[in-house]
Design an enzyme around this catalytic site. Structure first.
Site, short mmCIF file in Angstrom:
data_model
loop_
_atom_site.label_atom_id
_atom_site.label_comp_id
_atom_site.label_asym_id
_atom_site.label_seq_id
_atom_site.Cartn_x
_atom_site.Cartn_y
_atom_site.Cartn_z
CE1 TYR A 119 33.57 1.74 48.23
CE2 TYR A 119 33.94 1.15 45.94
CZ TYR A 119 34.40 1.66 47.14
OH TYR A 119 35.70 2.08 47.25
CD GLU A 158 34.57 9.81 40.80
OE1 GLU A 158 33.87 10.82 40.67
OE2 GLU A 158 35.48 9.73 41.66
#
EC number: 2.3.1.266
Length: 155
Positions: free
Chosen positions: A119, A107
Site C-alpha cells: 500500500y 484497514e
C-alpha cells in the site's frame, strides 16, 4: 507472469464461490461466501482478475459520499507478486476517480508487513488506528487505517 495475459472483470454473483475459496486460502479469519454475496447485493463494487479462465484475485469496494473503502482484496498464493494485486488496486483507484471520490481508504493488520509495504508503494499513508479491530488467534489485533488521497491527483 505475462501481465498482458491477465483479464479484469466486474465481480458477479457467479464469482462468489471462487472468491470465497481464495479468501479462505489467504486470510486467517476469512470473509464467508455470504459476506461477499451480501456485499454485491448491497451494491458494493467488486472485480476479479483471471488468467486463461482461472481466478487469481479479487477486490471489493464500498462507496461512501466522501471516499471509497477497500473492504477486501486477495490474491491466490501461487499468483502473488505477479501484478495481480497491483492490477486490482489500480482498478479500485480508477473507480474512485470515475465516481468523483477524493480518497480510497482501508484497514490493514500492523503485522501484515507485506501488505503495508504494498500500500505504501502505491501512495497510501497511515492516518489512524482502530484498536482491537481484527480477530486474532489470541484476542484482537489493531488495524492501521491507510488512505490514498486522490483529489490533487486528478486522472
Amino acid at each position: 507472469m505475462d501481465a498482458a495475459a491477465l483479464t479484469l472483470h466486474d465481480m458477479t454473483a457467479a464469482d462468489v464461490d471462487e472468491v470465497a475459496a481464495i479468501e479462505s486460502r489467504v486470510q486467517s479469519f476469512p470473509w464467508t461466501r455470504k459476506n461477499f454475496a451480501d456485499g454485491l447485493a448491497a451494491g458494493y463494487r467488486g472485480w476479479v482478475v483471471r488468467r486463461m479462465g482461472a481466478m487469481l484475485g479479487f477486490a471489493l469496494v464500498m462507496d461512501a459520499p466522501d471516499m471509497a473503502h477497500l473492504l477486501v482484496i486477495g490474491v491466490r498464493p501461487d499468483a502473488q507478486r505477479q501484478g495481480v494485486g497491483e492490477r486490482l488496486l489500480r482498478r479500485c483507484i480508477d473507480h474512485c476517480r470515475q465516481a468523483g471520490l477524493p480518497a480510497l481508504t482501508l484497514e490493514v493488520r500492523p503485522s501484515n508487513e507485506r501488505a503495508i509495504a504494498f500500500y505504501r508503494r502505491h501512495g497510501f499513508a497511515q492516518v489512524g488506528l482502530r484498536r482491537g479491530y481484527y480477530p486474532a488467534t489470541q484476542g484482537r489485533e489493531d488495524a492501521w487505517i491507510m488512505t490514498l488521497a486522490l483529489a490533487a491527483d486528478a486522472a
